[in-house]
Design a protein around this motif. Structure first.
Motif: not given
Length: 77
Positions: A1-2, A20-25, A30-32, A63-66
């Protein structure tokens, strides 16, 4: 996310938005924005003090998957 935001001469931050590059989630987006709003005030220094102006910053947030490990773009366990 930028994320794009404005830094004012006093160091405060305003107008964070996904540039730019919004997440699909949507929760990630919102967390960014929450992370950028939680940043402390910047310590701004100017070369020419009488030309103090606001400026725009761009901050990439990843963000990375745990539990997932990514090495050079490949997934490994």
């Amino acid at each position: 996310v930028l994320v794009k935001f404005t830094v004012h001469p006093d160091g405060s931050i305003s107008n964070p938005s996904i540039f730019r590059r919004p997440s699909k989630n949507e929760a990630v987006n919102q967390e960014a924005l929450r992370l950028v709003n939680a940043l402390p005030n910047f310590r701004v220094k100017y070369y020419i003090p009488h030309l103090k102006k606001s400026f725009t910053c761009y901050l990439p947030i990843t963000f990375k998957e745990p539990g997932a490990i990514f090495i050079r773009g490949d997934k490994s366990n």
